[in-house]
Motif scaffolding. Sequence first.
Motif, PDB file in Angstrom:
ATOM      1  N   THR A 117       0.836  -1.201   0.000  1.00 41.79           N
ATOM      2  CA  THR A 117       0.000   0.000   0.000  1.00 41.79           C
ATOM      3  C   THR A 117       0.868   1.247   0.000  1.00 41.79           C
ATOM      4  N   ASP A 118       1.912   1.245   0.807  1.00 38.55           N
ATOM      5  CA  ASP A 118       2.835   2.387   0.834  1.00 38.55           C
ATOM      6  C   ASP A 118       3.464   2.597  -0.532  1.00 38.55           C
ATOM      7  N   ARG A 119       3.871   1.513  -1.175  1.00 37.79           N
ATOM      8  CA  ARG A 119       4.484   1.632  -2.503  1.00 37.79           C
ATOM      9  C   ARG A 119       3.481   2.166  -3.523  1.00 37.79           C
ATOM     10  N   ALA A 120       2.221   1.736  -3.416  1.00 44.87           N
ATOM     11  CA  ALA A 120       1.194   2.188  -4.358  1.00 44.87           C
ATOM     12  C   ALA A 120       0.904   3.675  -4.203  1.00 44.87           C
ATOM     13  N   LEU A 121       0.989   4.194  -2.972  1.00 42.89           N
ATOM     14  CA  LEU A 121       0.570   5.570  -2.694  1.00 42.89           C
ATOM     15  C   LEU A 121       1.719   6.572  -2.715  1.00 42.89           C
ATOM     16  N   ARG A 122       2.946   6.118  -2.981  1.00 40.43           N
ATOM     17  CA  ARG A 122       4.083   7.029  -2.923  1.00 40.43           C
ATOM     18  C   ARG A 122       3.959   8.186  -3.909  1.00 40.43           C
ATOM     19  N   GLN A 123       3.332   7.951  -5.038  1.00 36.90           N
ATOM     20  CA  GLN A 123       3.154   9.010  -6.035  1.00 36.90           C
ATOM     21  C   GLN A 123       1.844   9.760  -5.847  1.00 36.90           C
ATOM     22  N   GLY A 124       1.186   9.556  -4.727  1.00 35.59           N
ATOM     23  CA  GLY A 124      -0.106  10.183  -4.486  1.00 35.59           C
ATOM     24  C   GLY A 124      -1.245   9.238  -4.801  1.00 35.59           C
ATOM     25  N   LEU A 125      -2.432   9.617  -4.379  1.00 41.28           N
ATOM     26  CA  LEU A 125      -3.593   8.779  -4.611  1.00 41.28           C
ATOM     27  C   LEU A 125      -3.970   8.763  -6.090  1.00 41.28           C
ATOM     28  N   LEU A 126      -4.308   7.598  -6.562  1.00 39.41           N
ATOM     29  CA  LEU A 126      -4.758   7.438  -7.941  1.00 39.41           C
ATOM     30  C   LEU A 126      -6.087   8.160  -8.131  1.00 39.41           C
ATOM     31  N   GLN A 127      -6.257   8.812  -9.270  1.00 37.26           N
ATOM     32  CA  GLN A 127      -7.509   9.489  -9.592  1.00 37.26           C
ATOM     33  C   GLN A 127      -8.155   8.843 -10.807  1.00 37.26           C
ATOM     34  N   ASN A 180      -8.930   2.977  -4.495  1.00 33.96           N
ATOM     35  CA  ASN A 180      -8.601   3.574  -3.199  1.00 33.96           C
ATOM     36  C   ASN A 180      -9.539   3.086  -2.102  1.00 33.96           C
ATOM     37  N   ARG A 181     -10.786   2.863  -2.452  1.00 34.66           N
ATOM     38  CA  ARG A 181     -11.744   2.390  -1.447  1.00 34.66           C
ATOM     39  C   ARG A 181     -11.395   0.977  -0.981  1.00 34.66           C
ATOM     40  N   ILE A 182     -10.924   0.135  -1.894  1.00 35.93           N
ATOM     41  CA  ILE A 182     -10.527  -1.228  -1.519  1.00 35.93           C
ATOM     42  C   ILE A 182      -9.310  -1.196  -0.605  1.00 35.93           C
ATOM     43  N   LEU A 183      -8.322  -0.360  -0.933  1.00 34.12           N
ATOM     44  CA  LEU A 183      -7.140  -0.260  -0.081  1.00 34.12           C
ATOM     45  C   LEU A 183      -7.514   0.233   1.312  1.00 34.12           C
ATOM     46  N   ARG A 184      -8.389   1.244   1.390  1.00 33.42           N
ATOM     47  CA  ARG A 184      -8.791   1.746   2.699  1.00 33.42           C
ATOM     48  C   ARG A 184      -9.497   0.655   3.504  1.00 33.42           C
ATOM     49  N   ALA A 185     -10.380  -0.096   2.860  1.00 29.32           N
ATOM     50  CA  ALA A 185     -11.126  -1.135   3.566  1.00 29.32           C
ATOM     51  C   ALA A 185     -10.181  -2.209   4.105  1.00 29.32           C
ATOM     52  N   ARG A 224      -3.654   8.605   4.890  1.00 26.47           N
ATOM     53  CA  ARG A 224      -3.496   8.987   3.482  1.00 26.47           C
ATOM     54  C   ARG A 224      -4.817   8.832   2.713  1.00 26.47           C
ATOM     55  N   LEU A 225      -5.605   7.856   3.118  1.00 25.49           N
ATOM     56  CA  LEU A 225      -6.840   7.527   2.409  1.00 25.49           C
ATOM     57  C   LEU A 225      -8.073   8.096   3.109  1.00 25.49           C
ATOM     58  N   ALA A 226      -7.867   9.089   3.974  1.00 32.94           N
ATOM     59  CA  ALA A 226      -8.967   9.598   4.803  1.00 32.94           C
ATOM     60  C   ALA A 226     -10.098  10.203   3.988  1.00 32.94           C
ATOM     61  N   GLU A 227      -9.816  10.774   2.819  1.00 32.88           N
ATOM     62  CA  GLU A 227     -10.851  11.420   2.012  1.00 32.88           C
ATOM     63  C   GLU A 227     -11.641  10.451   1.156  1.00 32.88           C
ATOM     64  N   VAL A 228     -11.281   9.181   1.226  1.00 27.62           N
ATOM     65  CA  VAL A 228     -11.948   8.163   0.419  1.00 27.62           C
ATOM     66  C   VAL A 228     -13.143   7.617   1.192  1.00 27.62           C
ATOM     67  N   THR A 229     -14.247   7.401   0.511  1.00 24.15           N
ATOM     68  CA  THR A 229     -15.465   6.907   1.154  1.00 24.15           C
ATOM     69  C   THR A 229     -15.278   5.478   1.641  1.00 24.15           C
ATOM     70  N   PRO A 230     -15.564   5.190   2.902  1.00 24.86           N
ATOM     71  CA  PRO A 230     -15.440   3.802   3.397  1.00 24.86           C
ATOM     72  C   PRO A 230     -16.448   2.893   2.707  1.00 24.86           C
ATOM     73  N   LEU A 231     -16.102   1.628   2.590  1.00 25.56           N
ATOM     74  CA  LEU A 231     -17.029   0.653   2.038  1.00 25.56           C
ATOM     75  C   LEU A 231     -18.095   0.303   3.076  1.00 25.56           C
ATOM     76  N   VAL A 232     -19.266  -0.065   2.604  1.00 24.87           N
ATOM     77  CA  VAL A 232     -20.362  -0.468   3.483  1.00 24.87           C
ATOM     78  C   VAL A 232     -20.237  -1.955   3.753  1.00 24.87           C
ATOM     79  N   TYR A 260      -0.862   0.053  -8.526  1.00 28.61           N
ATOM     80  CA  TYR A 260      -1.764  -0.434  -7.485  1.00 28.61           C
ATOM     81  C   TYR A 260      -1.969  -1.947  -7.524  1.00 28.61           C
ATOM     82  N   HIS A 261      -1.541  -2.622  -8.591  1.00 26.35           N
ATOM     83  CA  HIS A 261      -1.951  -4.006  -8.811  1.00 26.35           C
ATOM     84  C   HIS A 261      -1.592  -4.922  -7.645  1.00 26.35           C
ATOM     85  N   HIS A 262      -0.333  -4.867  -7.193  1.00 24.27           N
ATOM     86  CA  HIS A 262       0.100  -5.790  -6.143  1.00 24.27           C
ATOM     87  C   HIS A 262      -0.649  -5.505  -4.838  1.00 24.27           C
ATOM     88  N   ALA A 263      -0.805  -4.225  -4.507  1.00 25.84           N
ATOM     89  CA  ALA A 263      -1.503  -3.868  -3.268  1.00 25.84           C
ATOM     90  C   ALA A 263      -2.961  -4.305  -3.336  1.00 25.84           C
TER      91      ALA A 263
END
Length: 325
Positions: free
Chosen positions: A39-49, A95-100, A125-133, A150-153
Amino acid sequence: MFFLLGYSLDLGGWRDGDVDVAGYDELLPAIAHAVERQTDRALRQGLLQGYRSTEATAFVVRGRVREADQIRRRFGAPLPAEIAYDEFTTDIAENRILRAAVERLLRLPGVPGAVRTRLAHQRARLAEVTPLVRGKPLPGWQPSRLNARYHHALRLAGLVLDNASAEHLPGGVRMNGFLFDMNTVFEDFVCVALREALSAYGGHAALQARNVYLDEAGVIRMRPDLVWYDDSGAPLVVADAKYKLGKPHGYPDADLYQMLAYSISLGVKDGHLVYAKGNAPHPGHLVRHSGIALHQHALNLDRPSSTLIREIHALAARMVRLRLG
């Protein structure tokens, strides 16, 4: 096992330090450590949009008006408008999957304190992402060039969220299970490591080589695990990895027949079979009336990762020496 898995998925990912699984008595801490690292490696360049379809009620029209909802809810009033549009945002499935996955690991007892601290940092880092239900299916995502980092994470996160379990019905204990196809893990590791080792000798190596046929008509296609070609494109070495148990008298003869077919089709004089450590009393076989030699090699997976890599490089050097006579 985690070294083999991670090396084959991401060769460079294991260069900046080993996952410290030796200090853990259970699987959960190792999985939590691996998820946090990826997850850290996936987010080093910022959150994917990406673009997400959104429905809203607004006084400014964007996208398209949902006419049926506008009539049903607004009774013909022009504003506010019921609209639908594609929004470019970080609040996307990946991003929602990583946060969950991070939040689920933080809720589990048994995660080491140091790993828990780093997981909390990833959650921030993922605080602005909507949590999964809870209870709803995971949002779908498709591997692409845009989300490659993001693939490996995401695959590890999927293991955490999948809730697949191994259940022994006579007992009362249920546990999350993580199932790996060791044939594929071993094959991927050997081929990727050999490709890296052979790169020092020039040419290029192809994994799961294509355009290899047994017959002249090109009907019977074969897929050797690794073929090393010279700079002109001529095949030099063919190898196949086999995660099989050795028998007291050696390995299955069928593997030798398969490698013989590969060697004849490619026109090479040496074929190599690479096994996990076992019984191989005859390391090489010279095939009658052909001049083709079939070599069997065994890797001891109980050794440290650095020793295993050195053995792979020694194996590549031996393949080259045999090829050069």
